[in-house]
Enzyme design. Structure first.
Site, PDB file in Angstrom:
ATOM      1  N   TYR A 253      -2.311  -0.125  10.474  1.00 27.77           N
ATOM      2  CA  TYR A 253      -2.226  -0.431   9.037  1.00 27.77           C
ATOM      3  C   TYR A 253      -0.871   0.008   8.474  1.00 27.77           C
ATOM      4  CZ  TYR A 253      -3.874  -0.878   4.195  1.00 27.77           C
ATOM      5  OH  TYR A 253      -4.037  -1.251   2.879  1.00 27.77           O
TER       6      TYR A 253
ATOM      7  N   SER B 283       0.858  -1.186   0.000  1.00 25.33           N
ATOM      8  CA  SER B 283       0.000   0.000   0.000  1.00 25.33           C
ATOM      9  C   SER B 283       0.894   1.236   0.000  1.00 25.33           C
ATOM     10  CB  SER B 283      -0.843   0.001   1.281  1.00 25.33           C
ATOM     11  OG  SER B 283      -1.458   1.256   1.478  1.00 25.33           O
TER      12      SER B 283
HETATM   13  N1  NAD Z   1      -8.704  -0.585  -0.874  1.00 31.68           N
HETATM   14  C1  NAD Z   1      -7.654   0.185  -0.694  1.00 31.68           C
HETATM   15  O1  NAD Z   1      -7.758   1.419  -0.582  1.00 31.68           O
HETATM   16  C2  NAD Z   1      -6.276  -0.429  -0.649  1.00 31.68           C
HETATM   17  C3  NAD Z   1      -5.158   0.405  -0.864  1.00 31.68           C
HETATM   18  C4  NAD Z   1      -3.887  -0.138  -0.790  1.00 31.68           C
HETATM   19  C5  NAD Z   1      -3.723  -1.481  -0.516  1.00 31.68           C
HETATM   20  N2  NAD Z   1      -4.823  -2.270  -0.305  1.00 31.68           N
HETATM   21  C6  NAD Z   1      -4.587  -3.675   0.011  1.00 31.68           C
HETATM   22  O2  NAD Z   1      -5.191  -4.482  -0.971  1.00 31.68           O
HETATM   23  C7  NAD Z   1      -5.440  -5.776  -0.429  1.00 31.68           C
HETATM   24  C8  NAD Z   1      -6.830  -6.218  -0.827  1.00 31.68           C
HETATM   25  O3  NAD Z   1      -7.778  -5.356  -0.232  1.00 31.68           O
HETATM   26  P1  NAD Z   1      -9.097  -4.813  -0.977  1.00 31.68           P
HETATM   27  O4  NAD Z   1      -9.078  -3.358  -0.862  1.00 31.68           O
HETATM   28  O5  NAD Z   1      -9.241  -5.459  -2.285  1.00 31.68           O
HETATM   29  O6  NAD Z   1     -10.212  -5.324   0.083  1.00 31.68           O
HETATM   30  P2  NAD Z   1     -11.381  -6.408  -0.043  1.00 31.68           P
HETATM   31  O7  NAD Z   1     -11.983  -6.507   1.315  1.00 31.68           O
HETATM   32  O8  NAD Z   1     -12.270  -6.101  -1.195  1.00 31.68           O
HETATM   33  O9  NAD Z   1     -10.594  -7.749  -0.367  1.00 31.68           O
HETATM   34  C9  NAD Z   1      -9.874  -8.444   0.623  1.00 31.68           C
HETATM   35  C10 NAD Z   1     -10.196  -9.930   0.553  1.00 31.68           C
HETATM   36  O10 NAD Z   1      -9.413 -10.593   1.546  1.00 31.68           O
HETATM   37  C11 NAD Z   1     -10.245 -11.505   2.236  1.00 31.68           C
HETATM   38  N3  NAD Z   1      -9.736 -11.681   3.592  1.00 31.68           N
HETATM   39  C12 NAD Z   1      -9.628 -10.754   4.582  1.00 31.68           C
HETATM   40  N4  NAD Z   1      -9.143 -11.316   5.687  1.00 31.68           N
HETATM   41  C13 NAD Z   1      -8.912 -12.623   5.399  1.00 31.68           C
HETATM   42  C14 NAD Z   1      -8.408 -13.723   6.140  1.00 31.68           C
HETATM   43  N5  NAD Z   1      -8.064 -13.602   7.442  1.00 31.68           N
HETATM   44  N6  NAD Z   1      -8.296 -14.917   5.529  1.00 31.68           N
HETATM   45  C15 NAD Z   1      -8.684 -15.077   4.239  1.00 31.68           C
HETATM   46  N7  NAD Z   1      -9.184 -14.076   3.488  1.00 31.68           N
HETATM   47  C16 NAD Z   1      -9.291 -12.867   4.066  1.00 31.68           C
HETATM   48  C17 NAD Z   1     -11.626 -10.870   2.227  1.00 31.68           C
HETATM   49  O11 NAD Z   1     -12.658 -11.850   2.433  1.00 31.68           O
HETATM   50  C18 NAD Z   1     -11.665 -10.242   0.836  1.00 31.68           C
HETATM   51  O12 NAD Z   1     -12.169 -11.140  -0.132  1.00 31.68           O
HETATM   52  C19 NAD Z   1      -5.185  -5.654   1.085  1.00 31.68           C
HETATM   53  O13 NAD Z   1      -3.915  -6.191   1.386  1.00 31.68           O
HETATM   54  C20 NAD Z   1      -5.186  -4.156   1.311  1.00 31.68           C
HETATM   55  O14 NAD Z   1      -4.410  -3.801   2.422  1.00 31.68           O
HETATM   56  C21 NAD Z   1      -6.091  -1.789  -0.374  1.00 31.68           C
END
Ligand code: NAD
Length: 261
Positions: free
Chosen positions: A156, A143
């Protein structure tokens, strides 16, 4: 030409958001994908949508045996493993350090670090032998919070810095057999979930407010969607990146040129 033709991929958190967009894009590029996620409903939808190109495991990234099951499933179904994408993650919703009680701070630390950091340790450990066999690669979803303040709260931000430490050391230790890189998305419109211990201390904002705030914070002024990041993953996963390891590819609308980093 398809960039990932015949590649077998294991991804965590592929049932939603950025992970789901990566699954769809990798399959379009000719890959077959095994997905571990805790959302059984999301995985069922993925299977219906993508058919034979995908295998799913309902499980938790904090449980090592669940990663072992996923790697075993990938090898049984597709004969090998070429790429790991450690992507599952959770959020602290910018909870303010001074507002949170010591007890909630500790619970939040355990929960968020278990998923965001230990989840990546476990994924890498479970996949390493198979990736060595194929001279494959790992990609972590980090991130902008892995570099800059104000991409989340202390939990985070510290967890994303820790993932970058993990990837750098692994890139060093696993060379020359396995490349290890990361994609650092900026704020993106997904359902990224806020961990329960911190919910009493934060305001959960609606999507429209989130979109405005994301646009305001990045120089390209993009309210990023999950699909905006898939090009970075395809590049790092593909053989075109064979000289790239230990690298974090920012896909964040240009946070580095804000001049604040
Ligand atoms: N959305 C943002 O603004 C953003 C920005 C930078 C980085 N990220 C990173 O992107 C990655 C994906 O996040 P996203 O935004 O797509 O969110 P999201 O919630 O849409 O997707 C995350 C997925 O991970 C699964 N998950 C969460 N905890 C889990 C666990 N303990 N075991 C198995 N599965 C689990 C959830 O069920 C979900 O399907 C994360 O690492 C997040 O930190 C997100």
């Amino acid at each position: 030409m398809a960039e990932l033709s015949g590649k077998s991929v294991y991804i965590t958190g592929g049932a939603s958001g950025i992970g789901k967009a990566v699954v769809e894009a990798f399959i379009k590029e000719g890959a077959v994908v095994t997905v571990l996620d805790r959302s059984a409903d999301g995985l069922r939808e993925l299977e219906q949508q993508l058919g034979d190109s995908v295998r799913t495991i309902t499980g938790d990234v904090t449980v090592y045996e669940d990663h072992q099951r996923a790697v075993q499933c990938a090898v049984e179904a597709f004969g090998k493993l070429d790429i790991l994408v450690s992507n599952a993650g959770v959020f602290d919703a910018f909870a303010k350090f001074v507002d949170v009680t010591p007890e909630a701070m500790s619970d939040a630390y355990d929960m968020l670090f278990s998923i965001n950091v230990k989840g990546s340790f476990f994924a890498a450990k479970a996949a390493v032998d198979e990736l060595k066999r194929t001279r494959g690669n790992m990609i972590f979803t980090v991130s902008g919070a892995g570099f800059y303040p104000d991409g989340g709260g202390v939990w985070y931000t510290a967890s994303k810095h820790a993932q970058i430490g993990l990837l750098r050391q692994l890139a060093f230790e696993l060379a020359p057999d396995i490349r290890v890189n990361a994609v650092a998305p900026g704020g993106t419109l997904t359902a990224l979930s806020v961990i329960p211990p911190l919910r009493p201390f934060v305001n959960i904002v609606d999507n429209e407010t989130k979109a405005k705030s994301i646009k305001r914070r990045n120089p390209l002024q993009i309210a990023m969607e999950a699909e905006d990041h898939v090009g970075a993953y395809i590049l790092l996963a593909s053989d075109k990146a064979r000289a790239i390891t230990g690298e974090v590819l920012a896909s964040d609308g240009g946070l580095v040129v804000r001049g604040l980093g």
